[in-house]
Design a protein around this motif. Structure first.
Motif, mmCIF file in Angstrom:
data_model
loop_
_atom_site.group_PDB
_atom_site.id
_atom_site.type_symbol
_atom_site.label_atom_id
_atom_site.label_comp_id
_atom_site.label_asym_id
_atom_site.label_seq_id
_atom_site.Cartn_x
_atom_site.Cartn_y
_atom_site.Cartn_z
ATOM 1 N N ALA A 195 0.825 -1.213 0.000
ATOM 2 C CA ALA A 195 0.000 0.000 0.000
ATOM 3 C C ALA A 195 0.855 1.257 0.000
ATOM 4 N N LEU A 196 2.126 1.126 0.384
ATOM 5 C CA LEU A 196 3.060 2.248 0.400
ATOM 6 C C LEU A 196 4.088 2.073 -0.716
ATOM 7 N N SER A 197 4.530 3.171 -1.269
ATOM 8 C CA SER A 197 5.598 3.125 -2.265
ATOM 9 C C SER A 197 6.928 2.793 -1.595
ATOM 10 N N GLU A 198 7.949 2.530 -2.405
ATOM 11 C CA GLU A 198 9.273 2.288 -1.840
ATOM 12 C C GLU A 198 9.740 3.480 -1.017
ATOM 13 N N GLN A 199 9.565 4.685 -1.564
ATOM 14 C CA GLN A 199 10.029 5.880 -0.852
ATOM 15 C C GLN A 199 9.292 6.063 0.471
ATOM 16 N N GLU A 200 7.990 5.851 0.456
ATOM 17 C CA GLU A 200 7.210 5.986 1.688
ATOM 18 C C GLU A 200 7.594 4.919 2.705
ATOM 19 N N SER A 201 7.784 3.692 2.228
ATOM 20 C CA SER A 201 8.183 2.602 3.123
ATOM 21 C C SER A 201 9.541 2.881 3.751
ATOM 22 N N ILE A 202 10.468 3.367 2.941
ATOM 23 C CA ILE A 202 11.814 3.670 3.428
ATOM 24 C C ILE A 202 11.770 4.776 4.476
ATOM 25 N N PHE A 203 11.027 5.834 4.210
ATOM 26 C CA PHE A 203 10.940 6.944 5.166
ATOM 27 C C PHE A 203 10.397 6.452 6.503
ATOM 28 N N LEU A 204 9.340 5.672 6.446
ATOM 29 C CA LEU A 204 8.726 5.175 7.670
ATOM 30 C C LEU A 204 9.666 4.228 8.414
ATOM 31 N N HIS A 205 10.350 3.371 7.681
ATOM 32 C CA HIS A 205 11.318 2.455 8.304
ATOM 33 C C HIS A 205 12.439 3.242 8.974
ATOM 34 N N ALA A 206 12.922 4.284 8.317
ATOM 35 C CA ALA A 206 13.970 5.125 8.902
ATOM 36 C C ALA A 206 13.462 5.816 10.174
ATOM 37 N N LEU A 207 12.198 6.220 10.168
ATOM 38 C CA LEU A 207 11.603 6.859 11.344
ATOM 39 C C LEU A 207 11.551 5.882 12.519
ATOM 40 N N VAL A 208 11.114 4.649 12.258
ATOM 41 C CA VAL A 208 11.064 3.637 13.308
ATOM 42 C C VAL A 208 12.467 3.343 13.833
ATOM 43 N N CYS A 209 13.427 3.190 12.930
ATOM 44 C CA CYS A 209 14.807 2.894 13.347
ATOM 45 C C CYS A 209 15.393 4.034 14.171
ATOM 46 N N HIS A 210 15.006 5.264 13.850
ATOM 47 C CA HIS A 210 15.475 6.412 14.633
ATOM 48 C C HIS A 210 15.032 6.288 16.084
ATOM 49 N N PHE A 211 13.761 5.984 16.288
ATOM 50 C CA PHE A 211 13.245 5.892 17.654
ATOM 51 C C PHE A 211 13.746 4.653 18.378
ATOM 52 N N LYS A 212 14.144 3.641 17.632
ATOM 53 C CA LYS A 212 14.707 2.453 18.255
ATOM 54 C C LYS A 212 16.216 2.574 18.432
ATOM 55 N N GLY A 213 16.817 3.632 17.930
ATOM 56 C CA GLY A 213 18.268 3.801 18.033
ATOM 57 C C GLY A 213 19.033 2.732 17.280
ATOM 58 N N ASP A 214 18.449 2.212 16.217
ATOM 59 C CA ASP A 214 19.066 1.125 15.453
ATOM 60 C C ASP A 214 19.947 1.714 14.353
ATOM 61 N N GLN A 215 21.235 1.463 14.454
ATOM 62 C CA GLN A 215 22.197 2.000 13.491
ATOM 63 C C GLN A 215 22.364 1.118 12.259
ATOM 64 N N GLN A 216 21.772 -0.066 12.285
ATOM 65 C CA GLN A 216 21.929 -1.012 11.178
ATOM 66 C C GLN A 216 20.616 -1.210 10.416
ATOM 67 N N GLY A 217 19.704 -0.261 10.536
ATOM 68 C CA GLY A 217 18.391 -0.425 9.923
ATOM 69 C C GLY A 217 18.410 -0.595 8.426
ATOM 70 N N GLY A 218 19.407 -0.018 7.759
ATOM 71 C CA GLY A 218 19.468 -0.120 6.306
ATOM 72 C C GLY A 218 20.359 -1.232 5.788
ATOM 73 N N LYS A 219 20.945 -2.003 6.675
ATOM 74 C CA LYS A 219 21.955 -2.991 6.274
ATOM 75 C C LYS A 219 21.417 -4.049 5.326
ATOM 76 N N HIS A 220 20.197 -4.505 5.536
ATOM 77 C CA HIS A 220 19.661 -5.623 4.753
ATOM 78 C C HIS A 220 18.609 -5.184 3.738
ATOM 79 N N LEU A 221 18.600 -3.897 3.424
ATOM 80 C CA LEU A 221 17.743 -3.423 2.343
ATOM 81 C C LEU A 221 18.336 -3.829 0.999
ATOM 82 N N LYS A 222 17.478 -3.934 -0.009
ATOM 83 C CA LYS A 222 17.968 -4.181 -1.361
ATOM 84 C C LYS A 222 18.936 -3.061 -1.747
ATOM 85 N N PRO A 223 19.952 -3.375 -2.567
ATOM 86 C CA PRO A 223 20.986 -2.367 -2.878
ATOM 87 C C PRO A 223 20.440 -1.025 -3.350
#
Length: 261
Positions: free
Chosen positions: A199-227
């Protein structure tokens, strides 16, 4: 003059604010304390999915149990149903908990007459990230129906809200990786029936994932994303940092303070 050389943000401000509003809706109604204290950023790795299986049914059950536990729904009356055996449920069953909404400390005090059934798409067995994301989205819908709080935008925004809530529960990497499917290449390798309906585009999904990772203090949130998504993730982080530094939402600030506390 120099403004024309400034990099374009990942999302327009109205789009980013809409996602922030949905994130805050999730935090308000779906146990922000569990999110801040317990939620993991689940990755498509052996660490998070270590089970060895020998059949389609075992794989589906294994993924179901892992997703349910990571979502904090281990005490929920949810049962996996094989697609061909799933009956139509006319109404969402009623049940109540004590001690919260999610996590190991809650207790089911009023049981439904029948468990909530979650089906799966057997075509996704060879696309496990789609399977995980689909199950997470299904459980997110269950949460929304149980709590009874519609998202900003109302009923018509329900599919978007399910993706947002699934990301809020920690499954953002899989939702980002399955937001779009390349249809080129070998025709025999492409199975449209296995793809998750995002239901969300790639850009929207990425933004939201980055927002969640920010609040979780996760520094590796983007490690396993597609290149091709890694650059988007970095742009999302920069856009978020600017938002939080220049015009932060008071509710975001309050949530961040609670996380630090």
């Amino acid at each position: 003059m120099l403004s024309i050389f400034k990099p374009k943000p990942l999302l327009e401000s109205a789009e980013s604010q809409s996602l922030i509003d949905l994130f805050l809706w999730a935090a308000e109604h779906f146990d922000s304390e569990y999110f801040l204290q317990k939620t993991q950023i689940v990755q498509p790795t052996e660490k998070h999915f270590p089970d060895r299986v020998t059949s389609v049914e075992e794989m589906a059950q294994s993924v179901f149990e892992r997703v349910r536990n990571y979502a904090g729904l281990s005490h929920w009356p949810i049962q996996l149903s094989a697609p061909q055996h799933m009956p139509m449920q006319q109404a969402f069953p009623q049940f109540t908990f004590s001690g919260g909404l999610r996590g190991e400390d809650i207790s089911l005090v009023s049981k439904p007459t029948q468990p909530i059934l979650l089906s799966y798409n057997p075509n996704q067995i060879n696309q496990p990230q789609d399977l995980v994301a689909s199950m997470a989205g299904g459980m997110a819908l269950m949460l929304i129906h149980h709590v009874g709080k519609l998202p900003p935008g109302g009923q018509q925004n329900l599919s978007v809200a399910a993706d947002v809530l699934a990301t809020f529960m920690g499954f953002g990497t899989m939702l980002c990786n399955t937001a779009y499917h390349f249809r080129g290449g070998c025709g025999s390798c492409y199975n449209p029936y296995a793809n998750r309906q995002a239901a969300l585009s790639e850009q929207e999904s990425i933004f939201l994932h980055a927002l969640v990772c920010h609040f979780k203090g996760d520094q590796q949130g983007g490690k396993h994303l597609k290149p091709h998504l890694k650059g988007m993730y970095k742009k999302a982080q920069k856009q978020l940092n600017k938002i939080l530094q220049t015009s932060p939402d008071p509710m975001l600030l309050a949530l961040e303070e609670r996380g630090r506390g």
